[in-house]
Scaffold this active site. Sequence first.
Site, PDB file in Angstrom:
ATOM      1  N   GLY A 185      -4.190   3.304   7.876  1.00  0.00           N
ATOM      2  CA  GLY A 185      -3.832   2.131   7.444  1.00  0.00           C
ATOM      3  C   GLY A 185      -4.606   0.854   7.069  1.00  0.00           C
ATOM      4  O   GLY A 185      -5.812   0.843   7.498  1.00  0.00           O
ATOM      5  N   GLY A 212     -25.014  -1.353   8.133  1.00  0.00           N
ATOM      6  CA  GLY A 212     -24.770  -2.525   8.882  1.00  0.00           C
ATOM      7  C   GLY A 212     -24.620  -3.645   8.012  1.00  0.00           C
ATOM      8  O   GLY A 212     -24.288  -3.493   6.804  1.00  0.00           O
ATOM      9  N   ASP A 215     -12.045  -5.489   4.528  1.00  0.00           N
ATOM     10  CA  ASP A 215     -11.078  -6.806   4.844  1.00  0.00           C
ATOM     11  C   ASP A 215     -10.799  -7.067   6.389  1.00  0.00           C
ATOM     12  O   ASP A 215     -10.981  -8.241   6.489  1.00  0.00           O
ATOM     13  CB  ASP A 215      -9.884  -6.274   4.265  1.00  0.00           C
ATOM     14  CG  ASP A 215      -9.577  -6.032   2.993  1.00  0.00           C
ATOM     15  OD1 ASP A 215     -10.320  -6.702   2.112  1.00  0.00           O
ATOM     16  OD2 ASP A 215      -8.509  -5.090   2.425  1.00  0.00           O
ATOM     17  N   LYS A 254      -6.034  -7.244  -0.373  1.00  0.00           N
ATOM     18  CA  LYS A 254      -7.155  -7.920   0.233  1.00  0.00           C
ATOM     19  C   LYS A 254      -6.926  -9.300   0.931  1.00  0.00           C
ATOM     20  O   LYS A 254      -7.376  -9.463   2.037  1.00  0.00           O
ATOM     21  CB  LYS A 254      -8.467  -7.877  -0.806  1.00  0.00           C
ATOM     22  CG  LYS A 254      -8.827  -6.548  -1.167  1.00  0.00           C
ATOM     23  CD  LYS A 254     -10.066  -6.715  -1.843  1.00  0.00           C
ATOM     24  CE  LYS A 254     -10.910  -5.282  -2.296  1.00  0.00           C
ATOM     25  NZ  LYS A 254     -11.215  -4.675  -0.745  1.00  0.00           N
ATOM     26  N   ASP A 263       0.959  -1.194  -0.132  1.00  0.00           N
ATOM     27  CA  ASP A 263       0.159   0.095  -0.048  1.00  0.00           C
ATOM     28  C   ASP A 263       1.007   1.235   0.017  1.00  0.00           C
ATOM     29  O   ASP A 263       1.748   1.410   0.857  1.00  0.00           O
ATOM     30  CB  ASP A 263      -0.918  -0.020   1.233  1.00  0.00           C
ATOM     31  CG  ASP A 263      -2.095  -0.816   1.165  1.00  0.00           C
ATOM     32  OD1 ASP A 263      -2.400  -1.424   0.006  1.00  0.00           O
ATOM     33  OD2 ASP A 263      -2.465  -0.981   2.250  1.00  0.00           O
TER      34      ASP A 263
END
Length: 319
Positions: free
Chosen positions: A301, A239, A266, A53, A26
């Site tokens: 992050g 939700g 994730d 992911k 990332d």
Amino acid sequence: MLYFNKYAKGNNMSSKVTVFGSFVVDLMARTPHLPVPAETVKGSLFKMGAGGKGFNQCVAAHKAGADVTMVTKMGRDSFANVALDVMDELGMPKDHIFFNEKDATGIALILVDEGSSQNEIVIVPGACATITKEDTDSIEELIRESEYVLLQLEVNQDANERVIDCAWKNGTKVILNTAPYSPVSDECLSKVYMVTPNEVEAEEMTGVKVDSLEAAKEAAAVFRQKGVQKVVITLGSRGVFISADGREEIVPCFRVDAVDTTGAGDAFNGGFLTALAEGKDEWEAAKFASALAAISVTRMGTTPSMPTRTEVDAFLNEH
């Protein structure tokens, strides 16, 4: 090599699980606002860290106490060390990390609006889009030993399909997180135990705009027609919708002050996998996963934001 999960404080009877998916580095910048086409925006912060992911979900599960193994592919470059260093630090098994001698480790360019915490992301999968038949054949025993295998759509789809076929043959339940969206054949979906799309991905896959409980039920019915047994649709601030065992409801999310929403999905998927492996039903698992995701968005992050099991349990006790 044996690895000890220092974060494990959950059910000691937790089943073994596998995450098959992507690793990318990332590259994240925070900006006053997200740029429009042709605009240059001066950022306020830059960070580099482990992501993808698959990797994010595996770290979330590992830190939440799961007996989980990561399967991914990287290049032979310095970016691969970003993942390997994190795995060493967390005590994660590295026995099923593959390497591409030619292609580079994948990257993700992430822009975060520091006012709204919304983000824009560009993924370049690199080596994790080059997973071969030889690679997937070599993990059949690992899949056979796992109760669940969690996949996403960030690696080459032929590799995902081989893993799904292997799991189907060996009686391992497949959880497919349909992100980032790309077409999945009905034949492939017929072998999937559970899907976990967000509302946009659910619409892409079913043709149903998921803007209400009734619409979510309609989308779930389409998935079931394709052979999927259980459907979990994440709805952001509304939700999580769950369709399982004849019960269909929305589980509310926890309200927190978000700092960075990158990786929230994730975090949820990693937490959900952990809870299922401990024998929780889908409703308990959604609550646990929502707590994990809520904590993660209060931090910057992706992998660094994933909370420990102690933190998740404390959050649930407080809420």
